[in-house]
Design an enzyme around this catalytic site. Structure first.
Site, PDB file in Angstrom:
ATOM      1  N   GLU A 269      -6.409  22.829   5.345  1.00 35.93           N
ATOM      2  CA  GLU A 269      -7.076  22.147   6.452  1.00 35.93           C
ATOM      3  C   GLU A 269      -8.005  21.133   5.809  1.00 35.93           C
ATOM      4  OE1 GLU A 269      -9.478  20.584   8.654  1.00 35.93           O
ATOM      5  OE2 GLU A 269     -10.592  22.475   8.610  1.00 35.93           O
ATOM      6  N   CYS A 303     -15.017  18.205  10.133  1.00 33.41           N
ATOM      7  CA  CYS A 303     -13.687  17.610   9.962  1.00 33.41           C
ATOM      8  C   CYS A 303     -13.160  17.086  11.289  1.00 33.41           C
ATOM      9  CB  CYS A 303     -12.719  18.624   9.359  1.00 33.41           C
ATOM     10  SG  CYS A 303     -12.483  20.100  10.366  1.00 33.41           S
TER      11      CYS A 303
END
Length: 501
Positions: A269, A303
């Site tokens: 990720e 993120c």
């Protein structure tokens, strides 16, 4: 408890002691093999909080050996009922809830998070994650398959084995539990490396893992640096899978190391440069606040941050003006102080990187509407910054900033903005604001991203898969899809005398 159902904020701890600073292997605390330690700081004050044992390759080897022993056929962990694994995770959730104030204070002191966000959002998410994964433990099932011939065929979903898990610094505890909870629910064992900036909350939870009753060796935690401890995990020949959350640059190194070693499975990720499209028909008041929070939450250190904001031409000027007004309302300071609404960046390296990108925006011709520099005389604080008249070629429009810097870009047509939104190497998240259902569905299908939010942003829950397209990563975390990453499917075929329908 408030009328909305959220917990009231407790009285702050003023004398928090950091008791757990060693390496956790086999449910015991260990000094590092090398004898080294590394300092951990408060980014709001730049003061040292404590020193933590610095694990490296030799410590990782010890942790992997413990995890492998715990995973052996016939071990207490392998023979445990799946429902019992779930019970242990439920117990761990109860213990985390008991220590919620301690853990939230750690996240605020060590990670620069607003205490209210740490207590309500991060710890709330931790509890939901543990309980969601606990409920799945005895529901990870195979199937029977009607294969041709006189055979009985079925599948088993077996744990992958020893899983290495490398954590980021922006959501230290939540990402720790996002990693270990599904892995343990499926019956794996884990070796975890917290980020060197923020190891303290994971080490505290190590004591809760032991208290909950997990067998020795099931969870092992090795604090240390990426190039040493992280690299040892990525290249280890006896680790079956590695999961990493962090930068795309490091993600490439981890995938390369996995390929060069034992072809271990990899879940990544990684970074993002997420587009958020606001159409002229949007509810402007709501869109302003949601797009603002989508970028500035946790000082932009997410993120998911909506760091490319596309606003339709007819409402652009008003949107910029009101976005600037909103950004100027922040109160910067120590995140433990009531009334403060923006804390520090995590460390000097990130602080310098963000300021460099802000300077590039000025030099490349973007219009600086507010902010644009450091704040205060100690701590890694940066003023909330808004740029308008940003073009797609500028560094601030292409590179992940990971800071409180909003870029507002103008668009004219649907086809144009979809093309521009997808013109990136990333593909983590995206969003749109519109009252037109047809437009919303069209945009959601066209955007190349692992998650698309419509008339909202940053809505993340344990039930929903989370992950990216393109260079934003591989695989998914959480939701039912997240459990697939921690199991191997085995087909078993048995010869029988006669098959009947």
């Amino acid at each position: 408890m408030s009328s909305s159902g959220t917990p009231d904020l407790p009285v702050l701890l003023t004398d928090l002691k950091f008791q757990y600073t060693k390496i956790f292997i086999n449910n015991e605390w260990h000094d590092s093999v090398s004898g080294k330690k590394f300092p951990v700081f408060n980014p709001a004050t730049e003061e040292k909080l404590c020193e933590v044992e610095e694990g490296d390759k030799e410590d990782v080897n010890k942790a992997v050996a413990a995890a492998r022993q715990a995973f052996q056929i016939g071990s207490p962990w392998r023979t445990m009922d799946a429902s019992e694994r779930g019970r242990l995770l439920y117990k761990l959730a109860d213990l985390v809830e008991r220590d919620r104030l301690i853990l939230a204070t750690m996240e605020s002191m060590n990670g620069g998070k607003l205490f209210s966000n740490a207590y309500l959002m991060d710890l709330g998410g931790c509890l939901k994650t543990l309980r969601y994964c606990a409920g799945w433990a005895d529901k990870i099932q195979g199937r029977t398959i009607p294969s041709d011939g006189n055979f009985f065929t079925y599948t088993r979903h077996e744990p992958v084995g020893v899983c290495g898990q490398i954590l980021p610094w922006n959501f230290p505890l939540l990402m720790f539990l996002w990693k270990i909870a599904p892995a343990l629910s499926c019956g794996n064992t884990v070796v975890v490396k917290p980020a060197e900036q923020t190891p303290l909350s994971a080490l505290h939870v190590a004591t809760l893992i032991k208290e909950a009753g997990f067998p020795p060796g099931v969870v092992n935690i090795v604090p240390g640096y990426g190039p040493t401890a992280g690299a040892a995990i990525s290249s280890h020949m006896d680790i079956d899978k590695v999961a990493f959350t962090g930068s795309t640059e490091v993600g490439k190194l981890i995938k390369e190391a996995a390929g060069k070693s034992n072809l271990k499975r990899v879940t990544l990720e990684l970074g993002g440069k997420s587009p958020f499209i606001v159409f002229a028909d949007a509810d402007l008041e709501t869109a302003l606040e949601v797009t603002h929070q989508a970028l500035f939450y946790h000082q932009g250190q997410c993120c998911v941050a909506a760091s490319r904001l596309f606003v339709e031409e007819s409402i652009y000027d008003e949107f910029v003006r009101r976005s600037v007004e909103r950004a100027k309302k922040y109160v910067l300071g120590n995140p433990l102080t009531p009334g403060v609404s923006q804390g520090p960046q995590i460390d000097k390296e990130q602080y310098d990187k963000i300021l460099d990108l802000i300077e590039s925006g000025k030099k490349e011709g973007a219009k600086l509407e507010c902010g644009g520099g450091p704040w205060g005389n100690k701590g890694y604080f940066i003023q909330p910054t808004v740029f308008s008249n940003v073009s797609d070629e500028m560094r601030i429009a292409k590179e992940e900033i990971f800071g409180p810097v909003q870029q507002i870009m103008k668009f004219k047509s649907l086809d144009d903005v979809i093309k521009r939104a997808n013109n990136t190497t990333y593909g983590l998240f995206a969003g749109s604001f519109t009252k037109d259902l047809d437009k919303a569905i069209t945009v959601s299908a066209a955007l190349q991203a692992g998650t698309v939010w419509v008339n909202c942003y940053g809505v993340v829950s344990a039930q929903c898969p989370f992950g990216g397209f393109k260079m934003s990563g591989n695989g998914r975390e959480m939701g039912e899809y997240g459990f697939h990453e921690y199991t191997e499917v085995k087909t078993v075929t048995v010869k029988i005398s006669q098959k009947n329908s």
